[in-house]
Design a protein around this motif. Structure first.
Motif, PDB file in Angstrom:
ATOM      1  N   THR A 217      -4.040  15.898  -9.355  1.00  0.00           N
ATOM      2  CA  THR A 217      -4.946  15.486 -10.431  1.00  0.00           C
ATOM      3  C   THR A 217      -4.783  14.001 -10.745  1.00  0.00           C
ATOM      4  OG1 THR A 217      -4.915  17.699 -11.403  1.00  0.00           O
ATOM      5  CG2 THR A 217      -5.624  15.898 -12.822  1.00  0.00           C
ATOM      6  N   MET A 218      -3.544  13.522 -10.811  1.00  0.00           N
ATOM      7  CA  MET A 218      -3.296  12.111 -11.065  1.00  0.00           C
ATOM      8  C   MET A 218      -3.867  11.237  -9.951  1.00  0.00           C
ATOM      9  SD  MET A 218      -1.932   9.951 -13.177  1.00  0.00           S
ATOM     10  CE  MET A 218      -1.010   8.436 -13.396  1.00  0.00           C
ATOM     11  N   LEU A 219      -3.702  11.682  -8.724  1.00  0.00           N
ATOM     12  CA  LEU A 219      -4.251  10.937  -7.595  1.00  0.00           C
ATOM     13  C   LEU A 219      -5.768  10.836  -7.689  1.00  0.00           C
ATOM     14  CD1 LEU A 219      -2.199  12.349  -4.576  1.00  0.00           C
ATOM     15  CD2 LEU A 219      -2.023  10.080  -5.568  1.00  0.00           C
ATOM     16  N   THR A 220      -6.425  11.935  -8.005  1.00  0.00           N
ATOM     17  CA  THR A 220      -7.880  11.949  -8.130  1.00  0.00           C
ATOM     18  C   THR A 220      -8.331  10.981  -9.216  1.00  0.00           C
ATOM     19  OG1 THR A 220      -7.887  14.281  -7.460  1.00  0.00           O
ATOM     20  CG2 THR A 220      -9.875  13.442  -8.499  1.00  0.00           C
ATOM     21  N   ILE A 226      -7.563   2.326  -7.132  1.00  0.00           N
ATOM     22  CA  ILE A 226      -6.666   1.765  -6.118  1.00  0.00           C
ATOM     23  C   ILE A 226      -7.445   1.345  -4.879  1.00  0.00           C
ATOM     24  CG2 ILE A 226      -6.012   3.903  -4.890  1.00  0.00           C
ATOM     25  CD1 ILE A 226      -3.100   2.761  -4.986  1.00  0.00           C
ATOM     26  N   GLN A 227      -8.539   2.043  -4.574  1.00  0.00           N
ATOM     27  CA  GLN A 227      -9.351   1.645  -3.429  1.00  0.00           C
ATOM     28  C   GLN A 227     -10.122   0.364  -3.706  1.00  0.00           C
ATOM     29  OE1 GLN A 227     -11.586   5.220  -2.044  1.00  0.00           O
ATOM     30  NE2 GLN A 227     -10.375   4.867  -0.212  1.00  0.00           N
ATOM     31  N   LEU A 278       2.386   4.592  -4.496  1.00  0.00           N
ATOM     32  CA  LEU A 278       1.067   4.610  -3.853  1.00  0.00           C
ATOM     33  C   LEU A 278       0.605   3.192  -3.532  1.00  0.00           C
ATOM     34  CD1 LEU A 278      -0.925   6.879  -3.079  1.00  0.00           C
ATOM     35  CD2 LEU A 278      -2.156   6.399  -5.199  1.00  0.00           C
ATOM     36  N   VAL A 279       0.899   2.244  -4.420  1.00  0.00           N
ATOM     37  CA  VAL A 279       0.559   0.844  -4.160  1.00  0.00           C
ATOM     38  C   VAL A 279       1.316   0.333  -2.940  1.00  0.00           C
ATOM     39  CG1 VAL A 279       0.723  -1.509  -5.061  1.00  0.00           C
ATOM     40  CG2 VAL A 279      -0.063   0.337  -6.544  1.00  0.00           C
TER      41      VAL A 279
END
Length: 408
Positions: A217-220, A226-227, A278-279
């Motif tokens: 959920t956090m990624l979504t 981030i993109q 993720l960065v």
């Protein structure tokens, strides 16, 4: 165009296009078998045609995690001073060896571990880095196949799956394609989603307390942001996790990252370890010349900023985060170091926030720190001088924020 010109045009096209497709394709298979009762992995490299490779020179180190090297047929293996050189025999060639899996840090925590039910490690350790000398006009097609012990259910990597427990390894930035990044095998639970053009998998051993759906959920939530900053679309992203006694933090790798089960998605100080790692995965910014503040500072800056842009942080909470960073870093008098500490990273974040404000004001909103980050992504290694030069080129002049003793 007359019909007589067509054959000549076809020949010219072939002259320019053919070389891209003329490379001889040779299979290189990495076969891995996990042996839990010995805490080892048995690895073999199978080369379809050994005559195309003059040698592979591996960096083994001095820790003794690699043993029992054997080269078949007329192939040779020589090992000394922490390196090993494989000279394959012509025809089908094979090199086999054993790898100790579990690795405990001085803190007592593990950054690689095997139990009776699962194994969690980086492929970088299964196949050490090496220098490849091969014939011109050859392209090695690398694949990974994992053999699981009885009772183990599945295996996950950051590479595209091409069959049961088989993966295609394709890193266009390297001549020697090896299975880098995190690998998790055993009795697992997984959640999957398609975010943008990327297949995302969140996986962990059963019973380790990893909240897979929370992570997904956090990624979504932050994915579009981030993109926007780091315009990359990896085919696959793997996020793995486990509880104690694993390393209590996050560790990134190619196409993958690890997060300890107890790490919150957003910590009390307002940052996100998940977004931080993720960065690292998306930016791939690495540094040199005592400039670790750049990669760590940018990762922490965006761990705050991307959550803020996605609507997950109010302005008053953002200001409280800045106050905490200021208190934490008040004794820092220089950012220059080989390994950034928490206070140094906190001071770097404050500098980057100030720099972003300066760039936006002087460019009247046309540019931001995002443009600097995208410029750094194009460099193999980043130094403080590189950072200053890219920023000042964008500003068409010196930066008041960067004119500081912190960067000396």
């Amino acid at each position: 165009m007359s019909l007589r010109q067509l054959p000549l045009l076809a020949v010219l096209l072939l002259l320019f296009v053919a070389p891209a497709y003329a490379a001889k394709r040779v299979d290189l298979d990495f076969n891995v078998k996990f042996v839990p009762d010995q805490d080892t992995a048995e690895v073999e490299l199978l080369l379809e045609d050994g005559s195309v490779v003059r040698y592979l020179d591996f960096k083994l180190g001095d820790e003794g995690i690699y043993s029992d090297f054997q080269a078949d047929g007329e192939g040779t293996w020589q090992q000394e001073n922490g390196r090993g050189v494989w000279r394959p025999a012509p025809g089908k060639a094979r090199l086999s060896y054993r790898v100790k899996v579990s690795h405990q840090r001085k803190s007592g925590r593990f950054d690689a571990r095997m139990t009776d039910d699962w194994a969690l490690l980086r492929g970088d350790d299964l196949v050490p880095s090496g220098r490849l000398d091969q014939q011109d006009g050859v392209r090695l097609i690398s694949r990974l196949k994992v053999e699981l012990p009885e009772g183990w259910k599945s295996v996950e990597t950051g590479w595209p799956r091409i069959g049961k427990n088989r993966f295609r390894i394709d890193n266009r930035e390297r001549l020697f394609d090896r299975p880098t990044g995190w690998i998790l095998a055993g009795k697992l639970g997984s959640r999957r989603a398609k975010l943008g053009e990327t297949d995302v998998t969140v996986a962990a051993p059963v019973g380790e307390g990893v909240r897979r759906m929370d992570v997904l959920t956090m990624l979504t939530f932050v994915w579009p942001e981030i993109q926007n900053v780091f315009p990359r679309d990896p085919k696959k992203l793997l996020i793995v996790g486990a509880g104690d006694p694993m390393w209590r933090g996050g560790l990134s790798g190619p196409n993958s990252l690890f997060m300890h089960a107890d790490r919150p998605l957003v910590s009390e100080n307002g940052t996100s370890s998940l977004v931080h790692e993720l960065v690292h995965v998306f930016s791939r910014i690495t540094d040199a010349d005592r400039s670790d503040w750049i990669s760590e500072g940018l990762a922490e800056y965006y761990a705050i900023e991307l959550v803020r842009r996605a609507g997950g942080m109010s302005e008053d909470r953002y200001q409280r985060v800045r106050e905490d960073l200021t208190k934490w870093s008040r004794k820092v008098d220089s950012l220059r170091t080989e390994h950034s500490t928490g206070p140094i990273t906190a001071r770097a974040v404050l500098l980057l926030q100030e720099l972003d404000r300066e760039i936006r004001q002087r460019s009247k909103g046309r540019h931001s720190l995002d443009d600097v980050a995208r410029g750094l992504m194009r460099l193999d290694k980043v130094t403080t001088d590189d950072f200053i030069n890219i920023t000042e080129t964008m500003l068409d002049g010196g930066s008041a924020v960067l004119d500081t003793r912190l960067l000396r």
